[in-house]
Each structure stands twice: as C-alpha cells, then as structure tokens.
Design an enzyme around this catalytic site. Structure first.
Site, PDB file in Angstrom:
ATOM      1  N   GLU A  84       8.169  -1.696  -5.427  1.00  0.00           N
ATOM      2  CA  GLU A  84       6.845  -2.087  -5.928  1.00  0.00           C
ATOM      3  C   GLU A  84       6.717  -3.614  -5.879  1.00  0.00           C
ATOM      4  O   GLU A  84       7.589  -4.329  -6.362  1.00  0.00           O
ATOM      5  CB  GLU A  84       6.650  -1.587  -7.364  1.00  0.00           C
ATOM      6  N   CYS A 147       4.955   3.372 -15.579  1.00  0.00           N
ATOM      7  CA  CYS A 147       5.709   2.497 -14.683  1.00  0.00           C
ATOM      8  C   CYS A 147       4.911   1.229 -14.410  1.00  0.00           C
ATOM      9  O   CYS A 147       5.422   0.112 -14.566  1.00  0.00           O
ATOM     10  CB  CYS A 147       6.071   3.233 -13.388  1.00  0.00           C
ATOM     11  N   HIS A 172      10.640   2.354  -7.817  1.00  0.00           N
ATOM     12  CA  HIS A 172      10.357   3.771  -8.026  1.00  0.00           C
ATOM     13  C   HIS A 172      11.386   4.566  -7.240  1.00  0.00           C
ATOM     14  O   HIS A 172      11.627   4.277  -6.067  1.00  0.00           O
ATOM     15  CB  HIS A 172       8.949   4.100  -7.512  1.00  0.00           C
TER      16      HIS A 172
HETATM   17  N1  PCA Z   1       7.860   7.531 -14.057  1.00  0.00           N
HETATM   18  C1  PCA Z   1       6.517   7.458 -14.638  1.00  0.00           C
HETATM   19  C2  PCA Z   1       6.723   6.931 -16.038  1.00  0.00           C
HETATM   20  C3  PCA Z   1       8.181   7.050 -16.334  1.00  0.00           C
HETATM   21  C4  PCA Z   1       8.813   7.357 -15.018  1.00  0.00           C
HETATM   22  O1  PCA Z   1      10.033   7.449 -14.807  1.00  0.00           O
HETATM   23  C5  PCA Z   1       5.546   6.634 -13.789  1.00  0.00           C
HETATM   24  O2  PCA Z   1       5.661   6.657 -12.549  1.00  0.00           O
HETATM   25  O3  PCA Z   1       4.664   5.997 -14.339  1.00  0.00           O
END
Ligand code: PCA
Length: 201
Positions: A84, A147, A172
C-alpha cells in the site's frame, strides 16, 4: 555503539466472525524469530479491529516505543501481497467493526489532508519481493475499513516534522487459516523491515 533503531510492527485481531487473523501471527513470528535482532529493536502489537480503539493503541505504542520504522500489516482477500502506498482520509465500509460500528463516508481526521503518501522505499521492497519470487502488487488504496484507517493515522503522524518516524507503510497480505504455512509472510515482513532499515540515515 549507536543505538539500534526501534521497529514497530502491527497486525490485527480477527474480525467479521473469523477465528484467526494471520497478520498478528506474522508479526509475532517475525519478531520472535529474531533474524533482525542484530540490526534493530523489534516490537509488535496486535491492534483491535475497532475504529477509535485501533488508532488509540497505535498512538500509545508509538509514544511508548518511539520507533523509527513502523510497518502495519493486515489481511486482504487477494492471493498476493499488496504494497500500500497511499492512505486516504476516509472511513467507508459496509461491514461493522468488532464493536458493531459502521462508518460510511466519514473523514478520519477532520482537518487532515485527503490523502497521505507513505514515507517508505516501496520500490525497494518490490524489488526484494520480486527477487524472492513472492507474488505482489502495488496498491493505491487499502480500502475503507480498519486497514486504511490505521494506515492513515500512521502516515498522518509520521509526516509531522520531528515525529521520529522515518519509514512507515502498510502491507496487505493474503488470508491464511490457522496452522497454514506462514513462511512466505515472515519472509515478506523481513523484506519490508530490511528495506526500511537500509534507508535509515
Ligand atoms: N484486514 C481488514 C481490517 C483488519 C485486517 O486484517 C482491512 O483490510 O481493513
């Protein structure tokens, strides 16, 4: 000997009724594995999947540890690692957080900029993942849920002059079930930490 830089890694607790969140396991395993122990002081935290509390816990950890590097990790629903690069000042998700709160079209920090570019050598991380043959892609949006929420708070704080945070980003990672092989994930976290440490002045 100069002090070792402090590196803070965060993962998330499970959410949406799932029993497990591999992001927390990944940061724990990486820190306990101790490979970077020579180069850095590693700490990890598991953040709650709750809007207000997550930001609070992240802020507390930064105040306590004074890290120069912060890397946050969360799961996505893709079978590859997503680097990201931009955090958006927007909470906007259909799903409720773990406290039952749903946020639609809501600014995260009222007076904050619309977006924040993460201060981190993303190209260098990409190069390392490519070299190891790990599946990855760049991403310009971490979504509208926790996130992105944590990522925005992190970037917003990191870019304030004098924050002490020199490198900060969000990864991610593919979801894995409990007990599934996390080797690739620990490797990816290692690449992310190394790329940041090599960048420190
Ligand atoms: N993924 C979620 C929130 C916590 C996680 O591990 C997200 O992509 O926002």
């Amino acid at each position: 000997m100069p002090e070792k830089p402090v590196v803070l890694l965060t993962g998330f607790e499970p959410f949406s009724g799932q029993p497990f969140n591999v992001s927390a396991e990944g940061v724990r395993l990486f820190c306990e594995g101790g490979d970077q122990g020579e180069r850095a002081e590693l700490s990890w935290r598991v953040l709650p999947v709750a809007y207000d509390e997550a930001a609070l816990r992240l802020g507390e950890a930064i105040d306590e540890l004074r890290p120069r590097v912060v890397i946050s990790v969360g799961i996505c629903d893709e079978p590859r690692y997503r680097i990201e690069r931009i955090a958006w000042n927007l909470d906007d998700a259909e799903v409720p957080d773990n406290k039952g709160e749903v946020r639609r079209s809501q600014r995260i920090i009222e007076a904050g900029p619309q977006s924040c570019a993460a201060p981190y050598p993303h190209d260098e991380l990409a190069r390392r993942l490519e070299e190891k043959g790990l599946p990855w892609r760049f991403s310009e949006s971490a979504g509208g849920f926790l996130c992105n929420h944590v990522f925005y708070h992190l970037c917003h704080r990191a870019v304030v002059p004098g924050s002490g945070i020199e490198c900060a980003t969000f990864l991610h990672v593919p979801p894995l079930g409990e007990g599934e092989e996390t080797g690739g994930l620990v490797d990816v976290i290692g690449c992310a930490v190394d790329a940041a440490l090599d960048r420190l002045s």
